[in-house]
Design a protein around this motif. Structure first.
Motif, short mmCIF file in Angstrom:
data_model
loop_
_atom_site.label_atom_id
_atom_site.label_comp_id
_atom_site.label_asym_id
_atom_site.label_seq_id
_atom_site.Cartn_x
_atom_site.Cartn_y
_atom_site.Cartn_z
N GLN A 25 41.98 26.05 47.63
CA GLN A 25 41.57 26.05 46.23
C GLN A 25 42.04 24.81 45.49
O GLN A 25 41.69 24.62 44.33
N LEU A 135 42.28 38.67 34.08
CA LEU A 135 41.34 38.49 35.18
C LEU A 135 40.93 39.81 35.81
O LEU A 135 39.85 39.91 36.38
N GLN A 174 43.03 37.76 44.88
CA GLN A 174 43.31 37.63 43.44
C GLN A 174 43.66 36.20 43.04
O GLN A 174 43.82 35.93 41.85
N ARG A 176 43.08 32.47 42.00
CA ARG A 176 41.98 31.76 41.34
C ARG A 176 42.30 30.27 41.34
O ARG A 176 43.45 29.89 41.13
N GLU A 180 39.31 27.21 37.67
CA GLU A 180 38.88 28.50 37.15
C GLU A 180 39.87 29.02 36.11
O GLU A 180 39.46 29.57 35.08
N ALA B 85 35.35 33.79 37.37
CA ALA B 85 36.76 34.00 37.73
C ALA B 85 37.22 35.40 37.35
O ALA B 85 38.11 35.95 37.97
N SER B 88 36.51 40.48 39.35
CA SER B 88 37.53 40.82 40.33
C SER B 88 37.10 41.95 41.25
O SER B 88 37.68 42.16 42.30
N ARG B 96 36.92 37.89 45.71
CA ARG B 96 37.33 36.59 45.20
C ARG B 96 36.09 35.71 45.18
O ARG B 96 35.45 35.51 46.20
N THR B 98 34.61 32.08 44.41
CA THR B 98 35.03 30.68 44.23
C THR B 98 33.81 29.83 43.93
O THR B 98 32.81 29.93 44.63
#
Lengths: 232, 159
Positions: A25, A135, A174, A176, A180, B85, B88, B96, B98
């Motif tokens: 990421q 989130l 979970q 990110r 993001e 984002a 969930s 997830r 992306t």
């Protein structure tokens, strides 16, 4: 930028899986912040080298009563690079303890006020902006989380207290990416650069504490030099 | 209805997104679209959600891994990213999502971010936490079946 997450047995994924995902990421580092009563056995250097990410051994200290909490902070401080404390009813005690690096999610089960934020600044305790509930929850719980973040943001801005930002992940799903989190932060009222600084702050804590734990360190600004053996 | 002249048509950006979940997750396009719109509505409100658009175009999901093309309005990429984002869960399965990148056309988006052959999936038994367990292995990643769910691991954990 760094992220901090909980690994097995505190979460669902191993340190290696979190590190692999975080590296993909675009994170430079990952702080493992398992709760003190659910520690993961792992080798930060080996995992870090394998996945090209700085794995930092941290802890999130959690205890029911004040005296035990203070004792645990002391014992973890000697062993860990990054010491976080589970926020809640003991926020005040944590903000007044300079051995603590991060007060984790202070608004989840507790509250902060101007006295605490000032104490946090004076003792170098970073307060955490926990994006986890933004989130991953909906409805009333999320509204509460947003309200807490806003209050904390206003106090931290006013007193220029140090802070960190995290998604507080408990598994690799979970996590990110930095971009993001910046986008989420922007849409809930944060400044992009502030979120970026909060993510980078984890790295600065790790770097500073590693320097302090090094053998050559005596106190800030004073280190054992190469002539010491000769002078004696 | 007659379609708009070219200079009046809305400008779009297409986000190439990767989707990851546990191997037993069952995510289809309709559920993904619905939950994405809910996530956007909850984060940005109805006006914001309508501005951003977030229509799902290409969609593929298999064995806990997938990808999709998501359309957003040109100046709303960051808000679209924020809404993605906050996605969930899809149909109760944790996911997830992306954003791999953005492109100006669906075709460019698929060519750049989607059309990679999916990594082969393999089921085997691994030694994990002092026991032999079933795992779904893909590349260096492995989702190990443990009591009451899965654990995310990599080949490093089996060495």
């Amino acid at each position: 930028m760094y992220e901090a997450a909980h690994a097995r047995p505190d979460g669902e994924s191993t340190v290696a899986r979190l590190a692999l995902t975080a590296a993909e990421q675009g994170y430079e580092g990952l702080v493992v912040r398992n709760h003190g009563d659910a520690e993961a056995g792992y080798d930060p250097d080996a995992i870090g080298e394998r996945y090209g990410i700085d794995v930092v051994d941290g802890v999130e200290v959690r205890a029911g009563d004040r005296s035990r909490l203070a004792g645990l902070i002391g014992s973890h401080r000697e062993r860990r690079t990054v010491v976080c404390v589970h926020g809640g009813p003991h926020n005040r005690l944590v903000c007044e303890d300079e051995r603590v690096d991060v007060l984790a999610h202070p608004m989840r089960d507790g509250d902060v006020n101007h006295v605490l934020v000032r104490a946090a600044r004076e003792n170098g305790v970073r307060v955490e902006f926990d994006f986890g509930r933004v989130l991953r929850t909906v409805g009333g719980e999320r509204v509460q989380a947003l309200r807490g973040l806003r209050k904390l943001r206003e106090l931290v801005g006013k007193y220029e207290a140090p802070y960190v930002v995290s998604a507080d992940a408990t598994d690799h799903l979970q996590l990110r990416a930095p971009r993001e989190l910046l986008a989420v932060g922007e849409s809930i009222g944060f400044d992009r650069e502030a979120v970026r600084a909060g993510l980078a702050e984890w790295g600065r804590i790790a770097e500073r504490n590693r320097e302090r734990r090094a053998d050559s360190f005596i106190e800030p600004g004073v280190r054992r030099g190469r002539y010491e053996e000769v002078d004696r | 209805m007659k379609h708009l002249p070219k200079h009046l048509r809305p400008r779009w950006r297409y986000l190439g997104v990767g989707i990851e979940s546990w191997p037993d997750a069952d995510v289809d396009r309709a559920a993904f679209q619905r939950d994405l719109w809910y996530a956007a509505g909850n984060l940005l409100g109805d006006p914001g959600s309508a501005d951003v658009d977030l229509t799902v175009y290409g969609f593929r999901f298999e064995d806990g891994r997938g990808d999709a093309v998501v359309r957003v309005r040109r100046r709303e990429v960051e808000r679209g990213r924020a809404a993605l984002a906050c996605l969930s869960e899809v149909g109760g399965a944790p996911v997830r999502v992306t954003v791999r990148g953005t492109a100006g056309t669906v075709r460019a988006c698929e060519e750049r971010y989607i059309r990679r052959p999916p990594e082969p999936t393999d089921e085997r038994t691994v030694a994990f936490e002092d026991a032999d367990r079933d795992a779904v292995v893909r590349g260096s990643r492995a989702d190990v079946r443990v009591d009451g769910g899965f654990a995310g691991a990599t080949d490093y954990d089996f060495e």
